[in-house]
Write an enzyme that holds these catalytic residues in place. Structure first.
Site, short mmCIF file in Angstrom:
data_model
loop_
_atom_site.label_atom_id
_atom_site.label_comp_id
_atom_site.label_asym_id
_atom_site.label_seq_id
_atom_site.Cartn_x
_atom_site.Cartn_y
_atom_site.Cartn_z
N PHE A 145 0.70 -1.07 0.05
CA PHE A 145 0.11 0.00 0.14
C PHE A 145 0.94 1.32 0.07
CE2 PHE A 145 -2.29 3.47 2.02
CZ PHE A 145 -3.34 3.53 1.26
N ASP A 230 9.41 2.61 1.11
CA ASP A 230 8.24 3.33 1.77
C ASP A 230 8.33 3.26 3.02
OD1 ASP A 230 5.89 4.45 2.75
OD2 ASP A 230 4.65 3.39 0.81
N LYS A 259 3.42 10.16 8.05
CA LYS A 259 2.84 9.87 9.52
C LYS A 259 3.54 10.59 10.52
CE LYS A 259 0.64 5.78 7.83
NZ LYS A 259 -0.83 6.18 8.04
#
Length: 403
Positions: A145, A230, A259
Site C-alpha cells: 500500500f 516506503d 505519518k
C-alpha cells in the site's frame, strides 16, 4: 454504555457529517474532543486508550508539551511563505534527516502518498536521464500500500483500492513480497526501480526474511536500478529503530516518510542520495505547502525527541513486552494464528474477521483497527506504558474468550 443524552449527541454529529461530507470513510460514531499522551476523550467525556495513534501518526502521543510549544512558537512567527524563498525550519529539518540517515538531500511535501508520487517521478527521471527512455518499469509488491493518488495507487499491490479508477498509470509490475525467485523472474532490462515497504503495514503487518531486503538491494545495484523504500508507516522509530531498513542492514537509494514526522501535522518527505537528487531541478517537481515553516518547525522537535538517547531503546523494550503479551494470547486461543510485526507495529492474525473485536474494544475504551480483514493492527504512541499494554491485553483476553 451510552446514555440517551450521549446517543443524541453523537447522532446529531453523525447526521451533520453525513449531510455535508463526502462518504469516503466508514466512520465510527465517535468524535474525539481532546487528547493527552495515549488517551483521548470523546464528545461525552469518555476516555479511551489509543492503540492506533491516527494509524501510526501521533508517535509522541497527543498534545506532547514540547510539540505544542514548538507549534505555538512558530505560529507566532510566521505560518507560510513559499518555496520560492528559503525557509529556515525546513533547512534545519533536512539537516537533521540527513544526519540520521543515508540521504544527502530532502524534498518536503504534505503526505505519504505525495512523497511516494515524488519517489516514482524521481526514479523514472533519474533512470531515463542516466540509462535511456526504455528504463521506466517499477517493480512493486503484491499486498503493498503506497497511497491514494493515482500514481501511488497504481504502485499499490491491492486491487480493492484500485477498483473503478482505471486506467491506472502504466509501468508498474507486481511480484509476491519476500519472494526472490519471483522477483528475478519478473525483472527485465526496462526495470528502473524496486518500490516496497520494508514491513508491509496495510498488507497485514508482514515482516520479510532477514536477508530479503539486502538481496533486493544487491540486485538493484547489479542491474542499474534504484531501491525505493516506503517508510511512511515504519519510519521514525515505529519498528524500534529510526528507520526499519536499519534492522535489515540495507540502505535504499530513495526513502519516503510521513505519518509520525509531524505527530499530527501533515508533512511528507522524500530522501535520497546526492547523485539521484540531481534528476530534480527547478521546475521539475514542487509542492506549494511542502515543508512550510509551521510543519517543519514541529517536525524538527519530533525528530529531536525520537533521536534522544534512550528513546528508541525504550520503544524496543516496550514493543518486546507488547509482543510477549500477544504471544501469550496466541498460546491461549486457537482463533489466534500468528503474532506479527516489529517494535510497536504489531499485528494479531486471526482465523476469522477482526471487525467484531475492533468494535468490542471500542466499547471497552480501546482504539485499535483491523487490516486485511483478519489482522488486528496495533500502532500505539511510542510512549505507551506497560500498564496500558496490560490493560489492552486483559480486554483482548476477555473478548477472545467470547469470540
Amino acid at each position: 454504555m451510552k446514555t440517551m443524552e450521549s446517543k443524541k449527541n453523537i447522532d446529531q454529529i453523525v447526521e451533520r457529517a453525513s449531510t455535508v461530507l463526502m462518504h469516503t470513510y466508514a466512520r465510527t460514531p465517535v468524535a474525539f474532543q481532546k487528547g493527552q499522551g495515549c488517551r483521548v476523550w470523546d464528545q461525552d467525556g469518555r476516555v479511551y486508550l489509543d492503540f492506533l495513534a491516527g494509524i501510526a501518526v501521533t508517535a509522541l502521543g497527543h498534545s506532547h508539551p514540547r510539540v505544542v510549544e514548538s507549534l505555538k512558537e512558530q505560529a507566532e512567527k510566521i505560518l507560510h511563505t513559499s518555496n520560492l524563498y528559503h525557509i529556515e525550519p525546513q533547512i534545519a529539518l533536512a539537516e537533521q534527516l540527513v544526519t540520521h540517515s543515508f540521504a544527502d538531500q530532502v524534498f518536503f511535501c504534505n503526505s505519504g502518498t505525495e512523497a511516494n508520487e515524488g519517489a516514482i517521478k524521481l526514479a523514472r527521471r533519474f533512470s531515463i536521464e542516466k540509462f535511456g527512455p526504455r528504463k521506466t518499469t517499477i517493480l512493486c509488491m503484491q499486498n503493498s500500500f503506497h497511497g491514494r493518488t493515482l500514481g501511488s495507487l497504481s504502485a499499490t499491490g491491492q486491487e480493492k483500492f484500485q477498483k473503478g479508477f482505471g486506467p491506472l498509470v502504466p509501468g508498474f509490475s507486481f511480484v509476491p513480497f519476500n519472494d526472490l525467485p519471483a522477483l528475478d523472474q519478473k525483472w527485465d532490462d526496462s526495470v528502473c526501480a524496486v518500490f516496497m515497504e520494508p514491513v508491509q503495514g496495510e498488507g497485514g503487518i508482514r515482516v520479510p526474511d532477514q536477508d530479503y531486503l539486502k538481496e533486493v538491494k544487491k540486485r538493484c545495484r547489479e542491474r542499474q536500478a534504484l531501491l525505493i523504500l516506503d517508510e511512511v508507516q515504519t519510519g521514525l522509530g515505529r519498528t524500534g529503530t529510526l528507520f526499519a531498513h536499519e534492522q535489515f542492514d540495507c540502505q535504499p537509494d530513495i526513502m519516503t516518510l510521513a505519518k509520525a514526522l509531524g505527530n499530527g501535522l501533515p508533512i511528507g518527505a522524500l530522501l535520497t542520495t546526492g547523485e539521484v537528487a540531481q534528476a530534480f531541478q527547478p521546475g521539475t517537481h514542487a509542492a506549494t505547502f511542502g515543508g512550510n515553516p509551521l510543519v517543519t518547525a514541529v517536525a524538527c522537535t519530533v525528530l529531536k525527541i525520537i533521536s534522544e538517547e534512550g528513546f528508541l531503546a525504550r520503544v524496543r523494550q516496550t514493543g518486546a513486552y507488547f509482543r510477549e503479551g500477544l504471544k501469550i494470547l496466541k498460546d491461549e486461543f486457537p482463533q489466534v494464528i500468528e503474532v506479527r510485526g516489529m517494535g510497536l507495529l504489531l499485528g494479531l492474525a486471526l482465523d476469522r474477521p477482526g471487525k467484531p473485536l475492533v468494535e468490542a474494544c471500542l466499547d471497552q475504551g480501546f482504539l485499535i483497527n483491523c487490516t486485511q480483514d483478519t489482522v488486528l493492527r496495533f500502532t500505539p504512541p511510542l510512549i505507551v506504558e506497560k500498564e496500558e499494554i496490560d490493560a489492552l491485553i486483559k480486554v483482548l483476553r476477555e473478548l477472545l474468550r467470547k469470540n
